[in-house]
Scaffold this active site. Structure first.
Site, PDB file in Angstrom:
ATOM      1  N   CYS A  19     -74.688 -33.467 -33.194  1.00 23.18           N
ATOM      2  CA  CYS A  19     -74.701 -32.489 -34.292  1.00 23.18           C
ATOM      3  C   CYS A  19     -74.346 -33.137 -35.612  1.00 23.18           C
ATOM      4  O   CYS A  19     -74.788 -32.685 -36.667  1.00 23.18           O
ATOM      5  CB  CYS A  19     -73.724 -31.347 -33.993  1.00 23.18           C
ATOM      6  N   GLU A  63     -68.849 -24.403 -32.875  1.00 29.97           N
ATOM      7  CA  GLU A  63     -69.344 -25.642 -33.492  1.00 29.97           C
ATOM      8  C   GLU A  63     -70.809 -25.724 -33.101  1.00 29.97           C
ATOM      9  O   GLU A  63     -71.152 -25.986 -31.950  1.00 29.97           O
ATOM     10  CB  GLU A  63     -68.538 -26.839 -32.992  1.00 29.97           C
TER      11      GLU A  63
END
Length: 471
Positions: free
Chosen positions: A268, A234
């Site tokens: 993010c 990720e």
């Protein structure tokens, strides 16, 4: 022969710039020895029942809730998270533990397959010891959203956390110990990044999960691939939110500001690029500036603070450099963009407009409280601009017509997650992850639980091969 020096992990309070506690780490050889003990513990842990694991995981949730204030304060002092956000993060971890305690057995239940004769089934069996390499921005949640499903699947785990949150890293191991998990089912390794490669290569590690930068992801993927070990990545994001021409600009700006400033913009999945149709651009910009300016900088330990410091002075300086380069490349500053004259890693809520492809605020991930406004002529151009990115983590659509938003989110936006009229966030019930340079694999939900299992086919023929049958 002298022993290798142990690394020291020095905490620096982002709000003041003053040093905090220093933690002594372990050597690479000590880390390998711990990983091998964890692998040995896996052989018994994998044979525990789902009921046993679930009871322990629910107790971990209870430990988290009992120690909420302590853990929120720890995050505040290590990476600047506000106490309010820290409390919410600890509760989110507890909810995640409860979720997997309740659902893991059903998610991993044997699945019969009709083969028209032989008995066949698909099984989900644990892989071994999983190495997690985790970042600082959500010190507890990043680790628990990995650990809860990993342990409930019957795997063991070792955690290499970011170097600026050593106290949080050790506290996470303490949670599992206090909850009653067997020794060495979950261990924290205080090691520098240079020691990760040897861990990945060691037979004690079965697979790797990393959340971090694109460069870190490429490095770990190459190291894991060289020894044929699976990894889940990720990575970064430059999430685009489409602001359509049927929206109330004030309502859209409220969602946009919350999306941009979550965790002081250090996420993010924070909204970063706001692609606005021309007919509502001016009104949206005005409303966005008002909303962003309402997030005033404040002491992260004080109740009511909406925007605390960034995680480190260097990180703040990097964000300011991106803003300066964006303005040099043609962006226009609407608010913020000035370095506060105070110690610590402070940066104000900032809005840039007239941003276009080729500008740093469009092309790069800005990991701080900076919103970029991009104008689009129509819906088609807005979609094209959203997809003009190396990243593909989250995305959003802000619209007065939810059906229109759902169509765009479902079929047009290149991202692992697309939310309509809300800011993108992680939830244990939904798969979490991205495409393109935002990584691959999924965390959370049943999909995340099944990432680190052996999907095994078993077929049993009705024919007997017993001795003594008819000649």
């Amino acid at each position: 022969m002298s022993q290798p020096a142990k690394p020291i992990f020095q905490v620096v309070d982002p709000a003041t710039g003053q040093p905090g506690r220093a933690y002594e780490g372990i050597t690479g050889d000590e880390a390998l020895a711990i990983a091998r003990r964890v692998r040995a513990r896996f052989d018994s842990w994998r044979r525990t029942s789902f009921a046993e694991r679930a009871a322990l995981m629910r107790e971990a949730a209870s430990v988290l809730r009992r120690r909420t204030e302590e853990f929120a304060g720890l995050m505040c002092g290590e990476m600047g998270k506000t106490l309010a956000d820290g409390r919410a993060e600890v509760e989110k971890c507890a909810v995640g533990c409860d979720f997997y305690a309740e659902h893991a057995e059903a998610f991993l239940a044997d699945q019969p397959v009709d083969m028209g004769g032989p008995r066949a089934k698909v099984l989900y069996r644990p892989l071994g010891t999983i190495l997690a390499v985790m970042p600082w921005n959500y010190p507890f949640w990043q680790a628990f959203r990995f650990a809860a499903p990993t342990l409930m699947a019957g795997n063991a785990a070792v955690l290499k956390h970011a170097s600026n949150v050593p106290g949080s890293a050790l506290a996470i191991e303490q949670v599992f110990r206090e909850a009653g998990f067997p020794d060495d089912v979950f261990r924290t390794l205080l090691i520098p990044s240079r020691d990760v490669k040897a861990l990945i290569e060691d037979p004690a590690i079965a697979a790797v999960s990393l959340t971090g930068s694109v460069e870190a992801g490429k490095t770990v993927a190459a190291q894991a691939g060289a020894v044929l070990k699976k990894c889940v990545l990720e990575l970064g994001g430059s999430d685009a939110y489409l602001v359509l021409d049927d929206v109330d600009p004030a309502k859209a700006a409220k969602v946009a500001a919350a999306a941009r400033l979550v965790n002081a913009g250090q996420s993010c999945i924070a909204g970063k690029r706001f692609i606005v149709l021309a007919s509502v651009r001016e009104a949206f910009e005005q409303a966005l500036v008002r909303e962003m300016e309402s997030y005033t900088l404040g002491d992260p330990r004080a109740d009511g603070t909406k925007l605390g410091p960034l995680q480190a002075v260097q990180a703040r300086d990097d964000v300011h450099d991106q803003v300066a380069r964006a303005v040099e490349a043609g962006a226009r500053l609407l608010t913020g963009g000035q370095l506060p004259n105070r110690p610590g890693a402070w940066y104000p809520a900032t809005v840039l407009t007239d941003v276009a492809p080729g500008n740093p605020a469009f092309d790069e991930e800005v990991f701080g409280p900076v919103a970029a406004v991009i104008e689009a002529r129509d819906e088609a151009e807005a979609i094209a601009l959203a997809n003009t990115s190396e990243f593909g983590l989250g995305s959003g659509v802000l619209t007065g017509n939810p059906a229109r938003g759902e169509r765009i989110a479902s079929d047009s936006l290149e991202a692992g997650m697309s939310f309509v009229n809300q800011n993108v966030r992680s939830d244990a019930r939904l798969p979490f992850g991205g495409i393109k340079h935002s990584g691959y694999g999924r965390e959370l939900s049943a999909f995340g639980l099944r990432e680190f299992v052996n999907v095994k086919s078993v077929l049993v023929s009705p024919e007997t091969l017993a001795a003594g049958g008819p000649e």
